[in-house]
Scaffold this active site. Structure first.
Site, PDB file in Angstrom:
ATOM      1  N   LYS A 101       0.808  -1.228   0.000  1.00 17.95           N
ATOM      2  CA  LYS A 101       0.000   0.000   0.000  1.00 17.95           C
ATOM      3  C   LYS A 101       0.840   1.276   0.000  1.00 17.95           C
ATOM      4  O   LYS A 101       0.407   2.303  -0.502  1.00 17.95           O
ATOM      5  CB  LYS A 101      -0.955   0.006   1.191  1.00 17.95           C
ATOM      6  CG  LYS A 101      -2.110  -0.960   1.024  1.00 17.95           C
ATOM      7  CD  LYS A 101      -3.210  -0.691   2.032  1.00 17.95           C
ATOM      8  CE  LYS A 101      -4.436  -1.533   1.759  1.00 17.95           C
ATOM      9  NZ  LYS A 101      -4.254  -2.949   2.149  1.00 17.95           N
ATOM     10  N   GLU A 123      -9.757   7.367   3.807  1.00 17.33           N
ATOM     11  CA  GLU A 123     -10.638   6.576   4.658  1.00 17.33           C
ATOM     12  C   GLU A 123      -9.974   5.224   4.824  1.00 17.33           C
ATOM     13  O   GLU A 123      -9.208   4.782   3.968  1.00 17.33           O
ATOM     14  CB  GLU A 123     -12.029   6.449   4.062  1.00 17.33           C
ATOM     15  CG  GLU A 123     -12.283   5.249   3.193  1.00 17.33           C
ATOM     16  CD  GLU A 123     -11.611   5.334   1.834  1.00 17.33           C
ATOM     17  OE1 GLU A 123     -11.536   6.443   1.283  1.00 17.33           O
ATOM     18  OE2 GLU A 123     -11.161   4.292   1.339  1.00 17.33           O
ATOM     19  N   SER A 389       1.729  -9.934  -0.802  1.00 18.04           N
ATOM     20  CA  SER A 389       1.335  -8.526  -0.651  1.00 18.04           C
ATOM     21  C   SER A 389       1.670  -7.908   0.701  1.00 18.04           C
ATOM     22  O   SER A 389       1.864  -6.700   0.795  1.00 18.04           O
ATOM     23  CB  SER A 389      -0.162  -8.371  -0.937  1.00 18.04           C
ATOM     24  OG  SER A 389      -0.930  -9.190  -0.074  1.00 18.04           O
TER      25      SER A 389
HETATM   26  C1  PLP Z   1      -5.066  -3.978   1.768  1.00 18.65           C
HETATM   27  C2  PLP Z   1      -4.369  -5.253   1.491  1.00 18.65           C
HETATM   28  C3  PLP Z   1      -4.781  -6.114   0.447  1.00 18.65           C
HETATM   29  C4  PLP Z   1      -6.002  -5.859  -0.395  1.00 18.65           C
HETATM   30  O1  PLP Z   1      -5.980  -4.696  -1.153  1.00 18.65           O
HETATM   31  P1  PLP Z   1      -5.768  -4.725  -2.728  1.00 18.65           P
HETATM   32  O2  PLP Z   1      -6.083  -3.333  -3.139  1.00 18.65           O
HETATM   33  O3  PLP Z   1      -6.729  -5.721  -3.296  1.00 18.65           O
HETATM   34  O4  PLP Z   1      -4.369  -5.110  -2.984  1.00 18.65           O
HETATM   35  C5  PLP Z   1      -4.040  -7.266   0.196  1.00 18.65           C
HETATM   36  N1  PLP Z   1      -2.966  -7.587   0.949  1.00 18.65           N
HETATM   37  C6  PLP Z   1      -2.549  -6.801   1.963  1.00 18.65           C
HETATM   38  C7  PLP Z   1      -1.356  -7.210   2.747  1.00 18.65           C
HETATM   39  C8  PLP Z   1      -3.233  -5.609   2.274  1.00 18.65           C
HETATM   40  O5  PLP Z   1      -2.812  -4.838   3.290  1.00 18.65           O
END
Ligand code: PLP
Length: 408
Positions: A101, A123, A389
């Protein structure tokens, strides 16, 4: 990465959006009239700002020295043995603040400064996007107000503390269900009231055009790096398959981006099935959703017979969203991306497997992508890249509550 290409190609077609902000029949700008000036300013200026070499240099500088990029591409040898394929992990969990993010938060905070804004609003539901935004604003000297449902403030205390430590104001949304959608409404209202000095940082590839395209461009650094890293490791820039979890869809678009037109690369998006597709407690938008307008764009989302948004459920806060971004809706409809869904149970098990076999504790969101590996068709020589992610520190309480600390 081809160095002349960078992260922010200036042609909108590069990511599939047309001049009107549509991906096929999805996308657009469905906003109250009072928001038109803000959206118009952004639509008119984002491509020239992102395409400016000075901006690109500054953004890449922050990604390298502040965020910690490029993130490693790691060959997961033991997981590969277990599953019978060549599995690589793109380590977005190693970014500053622990997930992908921050790529977008830094990009948009830099853009806000170029637009002459002094204040940022956002938000947040679970607080992950709020923390990334508060981080970027602290570093760039922007005032930061984060709207958060009153209920979420109580549920996500550690992230609320982080945001406060970073100097952000956390403003409780006290209307409705006192969760994410109410916080979104409050943020919209704030933006309408402060069009001149304030930029609204949306945290995923959702919302009215140009947000989905802009966020995709900032996150596309993930696949730009992947092309180069694969070339170094396996002698070709493309894998056979890429797997990523999908909440709104920003980490998935980021790792798909430079492969969208390479039809031989299999792309898989993984949504949260929650307690099961037929349980009524799920977040599997492509399986259960229908077309309609959500958060400013035409997309797919889960709705009742009257078109009212249905509440999503997932054990992972980041996937607990009833819609997906318009580009994903288009990629689903055209069949370019295959969507799968994974239950809470399956995700929890996959998180244990990665922890025990590779010594990496993944975020619960990411665990959904990992769980799909064991279920999907695959072959021994196949090169599969999973977008890791985020890291699992924030989910330790959930993992322990499900008895995963006990040895099995
Ligand atoms: C917020 C988040 C997601 C989901 O958000 P996307 O916009 O779909 O990527 C996925 N993995 C992690 C670790 C997150 O913090």
């Amino acid at each position: 990465m081809k160095s002349d290409e960078g992260t922010n190609t200036s042609s909108p077609e590069a990511c599939g959006v047309d001049e009107r902000g549509y991906y096929g029949e999805f996308g657009g700008q469905f906003v109250p009239e009072l928001l038109f000036p803000n959206i118009e300013e952004l639509s008119e200026r984002y491509l020239s700002i992102l395409g400016d070499p000075g901006f690109e240099r500054e953004f890449q500088g922050f990604l390298a020295d502040y965020v910690g990029r490029p993130t490693p591409l790691y060959f997961a040898e033991r997981l590969s043995e277990d599953l019978g394929a060549q599995i690589y992990l793109k380590r977005e969990d190693l970014n500053h603040t622990g997930a992908h993010k921050i790529n977008n938060a830094i990009g948009q905070a830099l853009l806000a400064k170029r637009l002459g804004k002094t204040r940022v609003i956002a938000e947040t539901g679970a607080g992950q996007h709020g923390v990334a935004t508060a981080t970027a604003c602290a570093r760039l000297g922007l005032q930061c107000d984060v709207y958060m449902g009153e209920l979420d403030i109580a549920r996500q205390a550690p992230n609320v503390k982080r945001m406060k430590m970073l100097g952000a104001n956390v403003i409780p949304a006290t209307s409705g269900s006192r969760t994410l959608k109410d916080a979104t409404n409050e943020a919209m209202r704030d933006w309408i009231a402060h069009p001149v000095d304030t930029h609204y940082i949306i945290g995923s590839v959702v919302g009215p055009h140009p947000f989905p395209d802009m966020v995709a461009r900032f996150q596309s650094v993930i696949s730009a790096e992947l092309q180069q890293q694969l070339t170094e490791k396996i002698g070709r820039s493309s894998p056979d398959t890429i797997v990523a979890c999908v909440g709104g869809g920003s980490n998935a678009i980021g790792i798909f981006y430079h492969y969208l037109s390479e039809k031989q690369v299999r792309l898989v998006g993984v949504e949260a099935a929650g307690e099961g597709l037929t349980s009524g407690k799920s977040a599997a938008t492509t399986a259960l959703g229908r077309k309609g307008v959500l958060h400013g764009s035409m997309t797919l989302f889960m709705q009742d017979e009257d078109g009212q948004v249905e509440e999503a459920h997932s054990v992972s806060a980041g996937l607990d969203y009833p819609g997906i971004g318009p580009q994903h809706a288009h990629l689903f409809e055209t069949g370019r991306v295959r969507f799968a869904s994974i239950s809470d149970e399956e995700a929890l098990r996959a998180a244990v497997q990665l922890s025990r076999r590779e010594g990496i504790i993944p975020a619960l969101e990411t665990a959904h992508a990992l769980a799909e590996l064991a279920k999907m068709e695959r072959s021994q020589g196949e090169v599969i890249v999973v977008n890791l992610s985020g890291r699992g520190d924030k989910d330790m309480e959930t993992y322990m509550a499900h008895g995963l600390g006990e040895s099995e």
